[in-house]
Write a protein that holds these residues in place. Sequence first.
Motif, PDB file in Angstrom:
ATOM      1  N   GLU A  74     -19.623  20.325  -2.437  1.00  0.00           N
ATOM      2  CA  GLU A  74     -20.670  20.010  -3.282  1.00  0.00           C
ATOM      3  C   GLU A  74     -21.634  18.711  -2.883  1.00  0.00           C
ATOM      4  N   PRO A  75     -22.652  18.376  -3.086  1.00  0.00           N
ATOM      5  CA  PRO A  75     -23.377  17.342  -2.466  1.00  0.00           C
ATOM      6  C   PRO A  75     -23.028  16.240  -3.367  1.00  0.00           C
ATOM      7  N   LEU A  76     -22.335  15.106  -2.699  1.00  0.00           N
ATOM      8  CA  LEU A  76     -21.998  14.041  -3.220  1.00  0.00           C
ATOM      9  C   LEU A  76     -22.529  12.730  -2.626  1.00  0.00           C
ATOM     10  N   ALA A  77     -22.957  11.830  -3.267  1.00  0.00           N
ATOM     11  CA  ALA A  77     -23.425  10.493  -2.840  1.00  0.00           C
ATOM     12  C   ALA A  77     -22.075   9.533  -2.251  1.00  0.00           C
ATOM     13  N   LEU A  78     -22.159   9.144  -1.166  1.00  0.00           N
ATOM     14  CA  LEU A  78     -21.316   8.106  -0.735  1.00  0.00           C
ATOM     15  C   LEU A  78     -21.540   6.858  -0.624  1.00  0.00           C
ATOM     16  N   ALA A  79     -20.880   5.811  -1.260  1.00  0.00           N
ATOM     17  CA  ALA A  79     -21.187   4.453  -0.688  1.00  0.00           C
ATOM     18  C   ALA A  79     -21.366   4.164   0.684  1.00  0.00           C
ATOM     19  N   GLU A  80     -22.334   3.258   1.002  1.00  0.00           N
ATOM     20  CA  GLU A  80     -22.661   2.852   2.502  1.00  0.00           C
ATOM     21  C   GLU A  80     -22.496   1.411   2.047  1.00  0.00           C
TER      22      GLU A  80
END
Length: 246
Positions: free
Chosen positions: A157-163
């Motif tokens: 599933e599309p997840l936003a990962l912290a950069e």
Amino acid sequence: MPAENHAVPRILQRLDRLHARVRERALLYRFTLATRILLAVGFIPTGMVKLLGRRFTVMDPATPVGGFFEAMYQTGPYWRFIGATQVAAGLLMLVPRTATLGAVMFMPVITSIFVITVSLDFQGTPVVTGLMLLATIYLLCWDWHRVRPLLTAAPREPLALAEHRLTPAERGIYTVGVGAALAAFLATRSLLPAAFMGWGLLVAGVAALAAAGAWTVLVLRGRAAAVAGSPATTDPLASGSEKRAF
């Protein structure tokens, strides 16, 4: 309604979400950088010894450990190949864009080293190599979003990962610390003059203290901002972070 054919398996879905939550912690990001540095500093000098065709130890070949290293040394090109692999993995580990590849290269190397130290009953060494193995596993878990496709073709599933990003001061501290630590450990292998050992350890120690101080300052600033009523954040180090979809 029939279930979707491309549904994300539940166990992978949980792992993906856990990974995304862990990646939000900027302090763990800095811990990850420190772990990469420690592994690289530990492997590059020892790899250089092998790459240059030198003996790793002066132990008596009549002993099991000494005999093992002497047999490996006598293989010649294979001995140098092991060294080249260690040096390459260490250097890749120090570059953010290639750190995952470095960890992947590290995994079989440190696993074999750990098994060797256990099999030959190195006194105390299995503890060190075991910790290095655990550190490498941790780094692969940190980069789960990049390692995952190597293990399964299942959709995610599309997840936003912290950069996260370091402050300029932190980048300078890390750069100086890495250079000093490498110089010190290269000196322990007689690859640099002995004078580099003392100075390198001193500068690396100061850099480590400075890095810890920088982390403390950022944490205190984050807490002060929260008390003052600034926008809430779950991580006081998260300023300078952004999220990217994977």
